[in-house]
Motif scaffolding. Structure first.
Motif, short mmCIF file in Angstrom:
data_model
loop_
_atom_site.label_atom_id
_atom_site.label_comp_id
_atom_site.label_asym_id
_atom_site.label_seq_id
_atom_site.Cartn_x
_atom_site.Cartn_y
_atom_site.Cartn_z
N TRP A 163 2.24 17.91 111.70
CA TRP A 163 1.37 17.38 112.74
C TRP A 163 0.29 16.52 112.11
CZ3 TRP A 163 0.90 23.05 114.66
CH2 TRP A 163 2.01 23.37 115.46
N GLY A 164 -0.26 15.60 112.91
CA GLY A 164 -1.41 14.84 112.47
C GLY A 164 -2.59 15.78 112.24
N VAL A 165 -3.56 15.33 111.46
CA VAL A 165 -4.69 16.18 111.06
C VAL A 165 -5.45 16.69 112.29
CG1 VAL A 165 -6.87 16.26 109.82
CG2 VAL A 165 -4.92 15.05 108.83
N GLU A 166 -5.82 15.78 113.20
CA GLU A 166 -6.61 16.17 114.37
C GLU A 166 -5.82 17.09 115.29
OE1 GLU A 166 -9.04 14.10 118.12
OE2 GLU A 166 -8.02 12.86 116.62
N PHE A 167 -4.56 16.74 115.54
CA PHE A 167 -3.72 17.56 116.41
C PHE A 167 -3.47 18.93 115.79
CE2 PHE A 167 0.70 18.58 118.00
CZ PHE A 167 0.29 18.94 119.27
N SER A 168 -3.20 18.95 114.49
CA SER A 168 -2.94 20.22 113.80
C SER A 168 -4.14 21.15 113.89
CB SER A 168 -2.59 19.95 112.34
OG SER A 168 -2.36 21.16 111.65
N ALA A 169 -5.33 20.60 113.70
CA ALA A 169 -6.54 21.43 113.77
C ALA A 169 -6.70 22.05 115.15
CB ALA A 169 -7.76 20.60 113.41
N GLU A 170 -6.43 21.25 116.17
CA GLU A 170 -6.56 21.74 117.56
C GLU A 170 -5.54 22.83 117.84
OE1 GLU A 170 -8.02 21.94 121.43
OE2 GLU A 170 -8.76 20.56 119.92
N ILE A 171 -4.28 22.59 117.46
CA ILE A 171 -3.21 23.52 117.77
C ILE A 171 -3.32 24.80 116.95
CG2 ILE A 171 -0.71 23.85 117.67
CD1 ILE A 171 -1.75 22.11 120.00
N ARG A 172 -3.60 24.68 115.65
CA ARG A 172 -3.70 25.87 114.81
C ARG A 172 -4.81 26.80 115.28
NH1 ARG A 172 1.20 26.13 112.73
NH2 ARG A 172 1.69 24.46 111.25
N SER A 173 -5.89 26.23 115.79
CA SER A 173 -7.00 27.07 116.24
C SER A 173 -6.65 27.84 117.51
CB SER A 173 -8.23 26.20 116.50
OG SER A 173 -8.05 25.35 117.62
N ARG A 174 -5.59 27.42 118.19
CA ARG A 174 -5.22 28.06 119.46
C ARG A 174 -4.01 28.98 119.33
NH1 ARG A 174 -7.80 25.93 123.82
NH2 ARG A 174 -8.89 23.94 123.56
N GLU A 175 -3.43 29.07 118.14
CA GLU A 175 -2.25 29.91 117.95
C GLU A 175 -2.61 31.38 118.01
OE1 GLU A 175 1.54 30.32 114.88
OE2 GLU A 175 -0.25 29.22 114.28
N THR A 176 -1.77 32.17 118.68
CA THR A 176 -1.98 33.61 118.74
C THR A 176 -0.62 34.30 118.60
OG1 THR A 176 -3.08 35.40 119.96
CG2 THR A 176 -1.79 33.83 121.26
N THR A 177 -0.63 35.61 118.58
CA THR A 177 0.60 36.37 118.42
C THR A 177 0.72 37.40 119.53
OG1 THR A 177 -0.51 37.97 116.97
CG2 THR A 177 0.58 36.09 115.92
N SER A 178 1.90 38.00 119.60
CA SER A 178 2.19 38.92 120.70
C SER A 178 1.40 40.22 120.63
CB SER A 178 3.69 39.25 120.71
OG SER A 178 4.09 39.85 119.50
N ASP A 179 0.77 40.51 119.50
CA ASP A 179 0.01 41.76 119.39
C ASP A 179 -1.49 41.54 119.64
OD1 ASP A 179 -0.53 40.33 117.13
OD2 ASP A 179 -0.18 41.99 115.73
N GLN A 180 -1.85 40.35 120.14
CA GLN A 180 -3.24 40.06 120.45
C GLN A 180 -3.42 39.86 121.96
OE1 GLN A 180 -3.59 36.60 117.81
NE2 GLN A 180 -4.99 37.76 116.53
N PRO A 181 -4.56 40.19 122.50
CA PRO A 181 -4.80 39.95 123.92
C PRO A 181 -4.69 38.46 124.24
CG PRO A 181 -6.48 41.39 123.01
CD PRO A 181 -5.71 40.84 121.84
N VAL A 182 -4.09 38.17 125.38
CA VAL A 182 -3.89 36.77 125.77
C VAL A 182 -4.77 36.45 126.96
CG1 VAL A 182 -2.21 35.09 126.61
CG2 VAL A 182 -1.54 36.74 124.88
N PRO A 183 -5.55 35.38 126.89
CA PRO A 183 -6.41 35.00 128.02
C PRO A 183 -5.61 34.31 129.12
CG PRO A 183 -6.61 33.39 126.27
CD PRO A 183 -5.72 34.48 125.73
#
Length: 234
Positions: A163-183
């Motif tokens: 991913w591009g730098v800006e897009f990657s930063a945005e997406i990585r900060s929003r990644e979660t997993t199935s064992d975490q509460p989901v908003p």
């Protein structure tokens, strides 16, 4: 399997042209029901998806009817051989087919969120190939104010895209997993299911070459395509 969420259950949305629906779509629907355990799975056939640059090959009426057949909607459990669900928590929403002009996911989700309010988390099902290009979508950052994303890995795609730098930063900060509460909105997760490597393009190509599609498409959809002579010259 235990859902990634407790209560309230999420509402899951599955958009696409479904031109035609095939076993890959069926597998994605199964994955959503199994891994997300939603209150409902709402399938949204697209009217005029702007990024494709062309209209669908089959009419809206044909695509909706093939969806009903392919997902087994309205069939009892005994006859729903190819059905994803025979208990009624899948439904087709035709709003995008009735909209004039280009179809934008942002507009659709804005309407639906206004109807549902904030009582339930939303998940938008998306293939990993499309997710990697999310920053080309209309108002893509604002989509995270309306929904979460459930990403399905496509066969043959890179699990770690560049991913591009800006897009990657945005997406990585929003990644979660199935064992975490989901908003209600704002994050994305990866589903475990890997659907079969089937595409609507491959189905249409096989039909245009007078080849069998029975390994790619539910039998009821095969029969419908044959009856209505669809995709013979696509």
């Amino acid at each position: 399997m235990t859902s990634i969420l407790t209560v309230p259950q999420p509402i899951v949305f599955f958009g696409g042209t479904f031109d035609p629906v095939h076993f890959g779509h069926v597998a994605v629907a199964h994955a959503a029901l199994t891994e997300l355990e939603p209150k409902s799975l709402i399938v949204l056939p697209a009217g005029n998806p702007y990024q494709r640059g062309r209209a669908p090959f089959a009419s809206a009426q044909h695509r909706v009817e093939m969806l009903r057949l392919g997902l087994g909607l309205g069939l009892d459990p005994v006859n729903a051989i190819n059905a994803v669900d025979a208990n009624g928590n899948i439904r087709i929403d035709e709003r995008e087919l009735k909209r004039e002009g280009a179809t934008y996911t942002f507009d659709t989700l804005t309407e639906i969120r206004a109807e549902f309010g904030n009582a339930h988390p939303f998940f938008w099902l998306i293939g990993s190939d499309a997710f990697a290009k999310l920053d080309t979508w209309h108002r893509w950052r604002d989509l995270f104010k309306l929904t979460n994303f459930a990403v399905i890995m496509r066969a043959g795609t890179d699990s770690s895209p560049e991913w591009g730098v800006e897009f990657s930063a945005e997406i990585r900060s929003r990644e979660t997993t199935s064992d975490q509460p989901v908003p209600n909105a704002g994050v994305w997760i990866s589903l475990k299911t890997l659907p079969p490597p089937i595409s609507s393009t491959a189905v249409r190509a096989a039909l245009a070459n007078h080849e069998s599609i029975r390994a790619m498409v539910p039998l009821s959809v095969c029969d419908y395509i044959d009856k209505h002579h669809l995709y013979r010259f696509a």
